[in-house]
Design an enzyme around this catalytic site. Structure first.
Site, mmCIF file in Angstrom:
data_model
loop_
_atom_site.group_PDB
_atom_site.id
_atom_site.type_symbol
_atom_site.label_atom_id
_atom_site.label_comp_id
_atom_site.label_asym_id
_atom_site.label_seq_id
_atom_site.Cartn_x
_atom_site.Cartn_y
_atom_site.Cartn_z
ATOM 1 N N GLY A 235 0.075 -7.440 6.381
ATOM 2 C CA GLY A 235 -0.642 -6.443 7.176
ATOM 3 C C GLY A 235 -2.139 -6.625 7.068
ATOM 4 C CB THR A 236 -4.360 -7.177 4.115
ATOM 5 O OG1 THR A 236 -3.980 -5.969 3.463
ATOM 6 C CG2 THR A 236 -5.837 -7.435 3.871
ATOM 7 C CB CYS B 277 -9.444 -2.008 0.483
ATOM 8 S SG CYS B 277 -9.645 -3.714 1.070
ATOM 9 C CB ILE C 286 -0.967 -0.012 1.200
ATOM 10 C CG1 ILE C 286 -2.048 -1.081 0.985
ATOM 11 C CG2 ILE C 286 -1.619 1.349 1.399
ATOM 12 C CD1 ILE C 286 -3.045 -1.199 2.117
#
Length: 302
Positions: free
Chosen positions: A162-163, A127, A15
């Site tokens: 991370g997601t 998102c 990101i």
């Protein structure tokens, strides 16, 4: 007077790196620093190639510098940002949070772009939130929405560590955003990591319960209007078909429902076009950052 606001990017993952490309094109934001924890990360390598000052020593290094940024964009993880946020505020740095930490008020450009420009910290939700909350907002500004449910399906390969570590925060933060910003009385969010190969483009389904006598034409027009607003900063955001209106049934809980299907194709700056889930986060964050920068720069003039 500086013509651009100085920016630090905290995080050097997918990101952050995609965000770097968008900030490079901004007329209002100048990326000067990228901070990570892995000296070998691709993000730091690319940032150095763009002439940014980089460090793998984290936020401590950034806050120890004599010159500090006007804004920081953070794309690390929820727990990391929660620890760093008060330190940014103490240093007088405005923070745009791309994690699900939700320290500050949440912003979705079509719904409340200018509502929190003075806040020391704003949150970009998730998102899935950026892709679906505009649709809930489009419906709720026409009729009452007692319940809204969103399902975000993203390519598994586009979801970094991370997601994956933030899945619980994703569902909680997105559900809250569906209510607080989207305008639904009650909201629910589901994320699906699609393992298909080749990877699938991001696709989202938004269910909104509506009154029996709802003006369907007005709802459809509102949805199209909001989609066109999102397309101003995410050109690859589009409706897959016309909003569908369904009568009450066992399947939909006995509600009159409008269902909207959207897909998000990324700009392909750093990541492949199928990673529209990351692209909409970085594009929305850039949009919000530019509005904050305009306010900061005009204040410096006056």
């Amino acid at each position: 007077m500086a013509s651009k606001a100085s920016v630090a990017i905290v995080g050097s993952g997918n990101i952050s790196t995609d965000l770097l490309y968008k900030l490079q094109r901004s007329e209002w934001l100048e990326p000067r620093w990228m901070i990570g924890i892995d000296p070998e990360s691709e993000g730091l390598k690319r940032a150095r190639g763009f002439g940014l000052e980089t460090s793998h020593e984290g936020v401590d290094w950034l806050l120890g510098q004599d010159e500090k940024p006007d804004l920081v964009f953070e794309a690390t993880s929820a727990y990391v940002h929660k620890a760093a946020a008060p330190r940014y505020e103490e240093a007088g740095i405005r923070a745009i949070d791309l994690t699900p930490a939700a320290v500050g008020p949440a912003v979705v450009p079509p719904a409340n772009l200018r509502a929190h420009l003075d806040a020391p910290n704003v949150n970009m939700i998730t998102c899935g939130g950026q892709a679906t909350i505009p649709i809930v907002y489009a419906v709720s500004r026409v009729v009452e929405v007692p319940y809204a449910e969103i399902v975000a399906s993203v390519a598994s390969v586009s979801a970094g560590p991370g997601t994956r570590a933030n899945i619980d925060e994703f569902t909680k933060t997105t559900s809250k955003g569906v209510e607080v910003i989207g305008g639904a009385k009650r909201g629910k969010a589901i994320i699906i990591l699609n393992p298909a190969d080749p990877p699938m483009i991001m696709r989202d389904t938004i269910f909104c319960a509506i009154p029996e006598d709802a003006d369907r034409a007005a709802i459809a027009a509102s949805i199209h209007d909001v989609v066109s607003q999102v397309q101003q900063y995410v050109p690859g955001y589009r409706l897959l078909n016309e909003p569908q209106f369904d009568e009450p049934s066992v399947v939909n809980g006995g509600n009159h429902v409008v269902t909207t299907f959207v897909e998000v194709e990324g700009a392909g700056d750093f990541l492949p076009p199928y990673a529209g889930n990351l692209d909409i986060m970085t594009a929305a964050a850039t949009k919000v950052g530019e509005e904050i920068a305009k306010e900061l720069l005009s204040a410096k003039v006056s």
